[in-house]
Design a protein around this motif. Structure first.
Motif, PDB file in Angstrom:
ATOM      1  N   MET A  50     -47.972 -78.435  -1.334  1.00 53.49           N
ATOM      2  CA  MET A  50     -47.130 -79.360  -2.103  1.00 53.49           C
ATOM      3  C   MET A  50     -47.223 -79.101  -3.595  1.00 53.49           C
ATOM      4  O   MET A  50     -46.231 -79.153  -4.318  1.00 53.49           O
ATOM      5  CB  MET A  50     -47.508 -80.806  -1.764  1.00 53.49           C
ATOM      6  CG  MET A  50     -47.032 -81.247  -0.391  1.00 53.49           C
ATOM      7  SD  MET A  50     -47.289 -83.007  -0.084  1.00 53.49           S
ATOM      8  CE  MET A  50     -49.064 -83.025   0.172  1.00 53.49           C
ATOM      9  N   LEU A  55     -43.956 -80.478  -5.764  1.00 55.35           N
ATOM     10  CA  LEU A  55     -43.506 -81.778  -5.295  1.00 55.35           C
ATOM     11  C   LEU A  55     -44.175 -82.922  -6.052  1.00 55.35           C
ATOM     12  O   LEU A  55     -43.582 -83.992  -6.223  1.00 55.35           O
ATOM     13  CB  LEU A  55     -43.785 -81.917  -3.799  1.00 55.35           C
ATOM     14  CG  LEU A  55     -43.052 -80.923  -2.885  1.00 55.35           C
ATOM     15  CD1 LEU A  55     -43.408 -81.195  -1.431  1.00 55.35           C
ATOM     16  CD2 LEU A  55     -41.544 -81.039  -3.071  1.00 55.35           C
ATOM     17  N   GLY A  68     -43.371 -84.342   1.476  1.00 51.64           N
ATOM     18  CA  GLY A  68     -44.817 -84.226   1.656  1.00 51.64           C
ATOM     19  C   GLY A  68     -45.221 -84.481   3.093  1.00 51.64           C
ATOM     20  O   GLY A  68     -46.075 -83.793   3.654  1.00 51.64           O
TER      21      GLY A  68
END
Length: 265
Positions: A50, A55, A68
């Protein structure tokens, strides 16, 4: 199949020769510890992925959260399926706790079994901490969660079996230097290899009658599979042990003059 205790039961496999092999089932506590270690690894890898995708710095937190979750499940599934396929039923956690997933028939699992049991994990996890899977394992005679029932697998505790001295000191080491014999042994199927090695490692556990019956059947089967005649002076058990020795990563003594195995036909 029978269960001796709540934490460690036994799973019995009956071979076509009517010989029983017993496997010790992994208890829920050891399986939980293995899962905990794997969960830490999966979470760490997921966070790394991630962060790599940026993200955590996304301007759309809702989208980042959804992605996620998707990333976590993909890593979780990929981790379990990949390692259990590549490591013959083990993940890092299972290897650390000396556990292994095998088929109910006693042989190693493949991609199909690893995929089925891992894809069913979201259901086993409901509503939290594998409550559904834990209850299923408690009521199952083989301590199987739903994923194991679906895939036809069990989780067993590995026993460190020593290679019998009869394999390495058979008195027929020269045969192991015969290129024809070794090359044909290496072409045995996975099922045949596992059957030979299991019989060699667990032969001392068998009663004499069952032992003679098992190796008589294996001896005949190996002659057909190798298309080679068993040397007349070798018993069926010794012949099978020589095949097992050829499957092990050992070198034949240098300078040995191998007695040539006779090919059938």
């Amino acid at each position: 199949m029978a269960t001796d205790t709540l934490l460690d039961g036994t799973h019995t496999v009956l071979t076509p020769e009517y010989v029983e092999f017993r496997f010790t089932l992994a208890g829920l506590y050891s399986r939980f510890l293995a899962w905990l270690l794997d969960a830490v690894i999966v979470l760490t890898v997921s966070l790394a992925v991630m962060m790599g995708l940026g993200l955590s710095m996304s301007a759309f937190p809702g989208v980042a959260s959804a992605l996620g979750i998707v990333v976590y499940f993909l890593v979780d599934w990929g981790y379990g399926i990949t390692l259990e396929t590549a490591w013959s039923g083990q993940t890092v956690g299972k290897r650390a706790l000396s556990l292994r997933v095998i088929q109910e028939s006693g042989v190693r699992i493949g991609f199909y079994h690893a995929a089925l049991r891992n894809l069913a994990r979201p259901v086993d996890r409901l509503p939290f901490f594998y409550l559904v899977g834990g209850v299923a394992a408690l009521v199952s005679g083989s301590q199987q969660r739903l994923g194991d029932m679906l895939a036809g697998t069990i989780v067993v505790r590995e026993r460190r079996l020593k290679v019998p001295s009869a394999i390495n000191a058979s008195g027929e080491e020269g045969l192991l230097a015969d290129p024809l014999f070794v090359s044909r042994v290496k072409r045995l199927s996975t099922e045949e290899r596992e059957l030979v090695l299991t019989a060699a490692l667990r032969r001392e556990e068998l009663r004499m009658e069952a032992r003679l019956r098992l190796f008589a059947a294996l001896g005949a089967r190996l002659q057909d599979a190798l298309a080679m005649e068993k040397p007349d002076h070798l018993s069926d058990e010794k012949w099978t042990l020589l095949v097992a020795a050829a499957l092990l990563p050992s070198k034949a003594p240098r300078g040995a003059q191998p007695p040539r195995a006779r090919a059938l036909g």
